[in-house]
Motif scaffolding. Structure first.
Motif, mmCIF file in Angstrom:
data_model
loop_
_atom_site.group_PDB
_atom_site.id
_atom_site.type_symbol
_atom_site.label_atom_id
_atom_site.label_comp_id
_atom_site.label_asym_id
_atom_site.label_seq_id
_atom_site.Cartn_x
_atom_site.Cartn_y
_atom_site.Cartn_z
ATOM 1 N N TRP A 69 53.705 60.493 68.031
ATOM 2 C CA TRP A 69 52.750 61.157 68.914
ATOM 3 C C TRP A 69 53.453 61.643 70.167
ATOM 4 O O TRP A 69 54.638 61.382 70.360
ATOM 5 C CB TRP A 69 51.648 60.174 69.309
ATOM 6 N N ASP A 73 52.815 67.228 71.882
ATOM 7 C CA ASP A 73 51.956 67.599 73.006
ATOM 8 C C ASP A 73 52.782 68.099 74.185
ATOM 9 O O ASP A 73 52.435 69.087 74.839
ATOM 10 C CB ASP A 73 51.137 66.391 73.472
ATOM 11 N N SER A 77 52.805 71.726 75.833
ATOM 12 C CA SER A 77 52.488 71.862 77.256
ATOM 13 C C SER A 77 53.536 72.699 77.980
ATOM 14 O O SER A 77 53.225 73.370 78.970
ATOM 15 C CB SER A 77 52.416 70.484 77.920
ATOM 16 N N SER A 97 44.578 67.456 63.435
ATOM 17 C CA SER A 97 45.045 67.771 64.769
ATOM 18 C C SER A 97 44.081 67.141 65.770
ATOM 19 O O SER A 97 43.309 66.250 65.415
ATOM 20 C CB SER A 97 45.111 69.299 64.936
ATOM 21 N N TRP A 100 42.846 68.940 71.969
ATOM 22 C CA TRP A 100 43.781 69.466 72.965
ATOM 23 C C TRP A 100 44.938 70.218 72.323
ATOM 24 O O TRP A 100 45.408 71.219 72.860
ATOM 25 C CB TRP A 100 44.270 68.361 73.888
ATOM 26 N N LYS A 101 45.402 69.763 71.171
ATOM 27 C CA LYS A 101 46.457 70.509 70.475
ATOM 28 C C LYS A 101 45.916 71.859 70.007
ATOM 29 O O LYS A 101 46.581 72.888 70.151
ATOM 30 C CB LYS A 101 46.969 69.734 69.261
ATOM 31 N N LYS A 104 45.668 74.384 72.805
ATOM 32 C CA LYS A 104 46.958 74.893 73.271
ATOM 33 C C LYS A 104 47.606 75.799 72.236
ATOM 34 O O LYS A 104 48.201 76.829 72.583
ATOM 35 C CB LYS A 104 47.886 73.723 73.613
ATOM 36 N N TRP A 173 54.301 58.831 79.845
ATOM 37 C CA TRP A 173 54.195 60.262 79.558
ATOM 38 C C TRP A 173 55.025 61.092 80.532
ATOM 39 O O TRP A 173 55.571 62.134 80.164
ATOM 40 C CB TRP A 173 52.734 60.709 79.559
ATOM 41 N N SER A 321 43.734 59.705 72.716
ATOM 42 C CA SER A 321 44.102 60.521 73.875
ATOM 43 C C SER A 321 44.651 59.685 75.013
ATOM 44 O O SER A 321 45.421 60.184 75.838
ATOM 45 C CB SER A 321 42.888 61.326 74.365
ATOM 46 N N SER A 326 49.494 62.065 77.081
ATOM 47 C CA SER A 326 50.383 63.208 77.274
ATOM 48 C C SER A 326 49.772 64.149 78.302
ATOM 49 O O SER A 326 48.593 64.030 78.647
ATOM 50 C CB SER A 326 50.580 63.961 75.949
ATOM 51 N N LEU A 328 48.799 67.007 77.780
ATOM 52 C CA LEU A 328 47.701 67.718 77.118
ATOM 53 C C LEU A 328 46.485 66.831 76.927
ATOM 54 O O LEU A 328 45.347 67.267 77.129
ATOM 55 C CB LEU A 328 48.144 68.235 75.740
ATOM 56 N N SER A 329 46.708 65.585 76.536
ATOM 57 C CA SER A 329 45.579 64.729 76.173
ATOM 58 C C SER A 329 44.838 64.164 77.375
ATOM 59 O O SER A 329 43.625 63.954 77.333
ATOM 60 C CB SER A 329 46.041 63.575 75.278
#
Length: 354
Positions: A69, A73, A77, A97, A100-101, A104, A173, A321, A326, A328-329
């Protein structure tokens, strides 16, 4: 539920984690495509230190593959579409997926199912070495992962590998972002991404002032089991997330795990009443389990449960998440999770006022 951290976020699962101008790294089929942000080739070669030694990346990577994981992300990003990344086996949607992925990838012009989309490979039975090799990547990102020495050696025969710095599945992260930014020639973009994400966390958390200073325990509760309690330490992303929004880990956990390299500690349900905190957060498999916790003769003695300050999360995607945090998450997680925490904090305050 016994947790195994190396089985990754299946411990997160079993319980179980900016917009930049773009250019292409190439899609999974090897043709030209896939929108990614331009980095600086002047930074290369770069040497990245990690748990297995050093990795030298001679030139700016054009074809990026990821394992575990978080790494995908971070790449996304930074505007880089991997040629391949793991399918989300737990906590994912119908696309294998996450929301958030998907958002993006859409923004970068490489939605799943399109010609420019990354190749998804399953990690349900371990790292997909053959599928990764077939993509001929220039670099393999594993800054957040549980690679063994054998895994690292095998992947290194395919391409340079960016492994975790110290502890398997223990990379913050922020550190993952900086390591991956350096590997991709995007150090400045990575610094900006970390700063912007931290600002977002602070801004969202400020909307819930009742959370500031509240003590928490983030654990895993299983009703009707004498060993049905596990408590996460600060090595895990979940407590790290709660501290990032201004909460503090309960002394009963911190004092017992300050020098621990473990991600969680078992706790006897017979001592549930000693788990003193304002708020207790747990993953549950379904909504009815929360009521079973409340009615359990032992778990109901947890002070936060008695005070109606139990946050029982049955949304696997939300758990993912935070546990596979991340850049993104986390913004997505804040919108989903903060209201639940705020309600529990209000209940704790009401109980303390009695």
């Amino acid at each position: 539920m016994a947790l195994s951290r190396v089985r990754g976020m299946l411990a997160a699962a079993a319980v179980v984690l900016l917009s930049v101008s773009a250019c292409s790294t190439g899609p999974a089929d090897g043709s030209t495509g896939g929108e990614t942000a331009a980095g600086s080739s002047d930074a290369f070669p770069v040497t990245i230190e990690h748990a297995f030694g050093e990795t030298v990346i001679e030139e700016q990577p054009e074809r990026v593959a990821t394992v575990s994981w978080v790494n995908d992300d971070v790449a996304l990003s930074l505007g880089v579409v991997p040629v391949g990344m793991p399918a989300v086996e737990w906590g994912g949607n119908d696309n294998k997926s996450t929301p958030w992925k998907d958002a993006k990838l859409e923004e970068l012009g490489a939605p799943l199912g399109s010609e420019k989309a990354p190749k998804l490979y399953s990690e349900a039975d371990g790292i997909a070495f053959d599928e990764i090799a077939a993509l001929t990547p220039d670099v393999i990102l594993a800054a957040y992962s549980g690679l063994t020495q054998e895994d690292y050696d095998t992947l290194s025969k395919i391409a340079p590998v960016v492994a975790y710095p110290e502890l398997a599945y223990g990379t913050d992260w922020q550190d993952s972002t900086m390591m991956i930014g350096e590997a991709l020639g995007k150090t400045e973009e990575a610094k900006k991404l970390v700063a912007e994400t931290e600002q977002t966390i602070d801004a969202k958390a400020s909307e819930y002032p009742q959370l500031a200073g509240k003590s928490f325990i983030y654990g895993n509760l299983e009703p009707a089991k004498g060993d049905g309690v596990n408590v996460y330490t600060m090595n895990d992303n979940r407590p790290k997330f709660l501290t990032s929004i201004g909460m503090k880990q309960a002394d009963v956990v911190t004092e017992g795990t300050s020098d621990s390299g473990e991600f969680f500690i078992p706790w006897s349900a017979e001592k549930a009443n000693e788990l003193e905190s304002d708020i207790f957060v747990t993953w549950v498999p379904d909504a009815k389990t929360k009521q079973q916790v409340i009615e359990d003769p032992l778990l109901s003695q947890i002070p936060a449960v008695e005070n109606d300050a139990l946050v029982a999360d049955s949304d696997n995607t939300l758990t993912l998440s935070i546990s596979a945090a991340s850049p993104l998450s986390l913004p997505w997680a804040l919108d989903e999770f903060l209201p639940m925490l705020g309600e529990a904090a209000d209940a704790a305050e009401a109980a303390n006022a009695k």
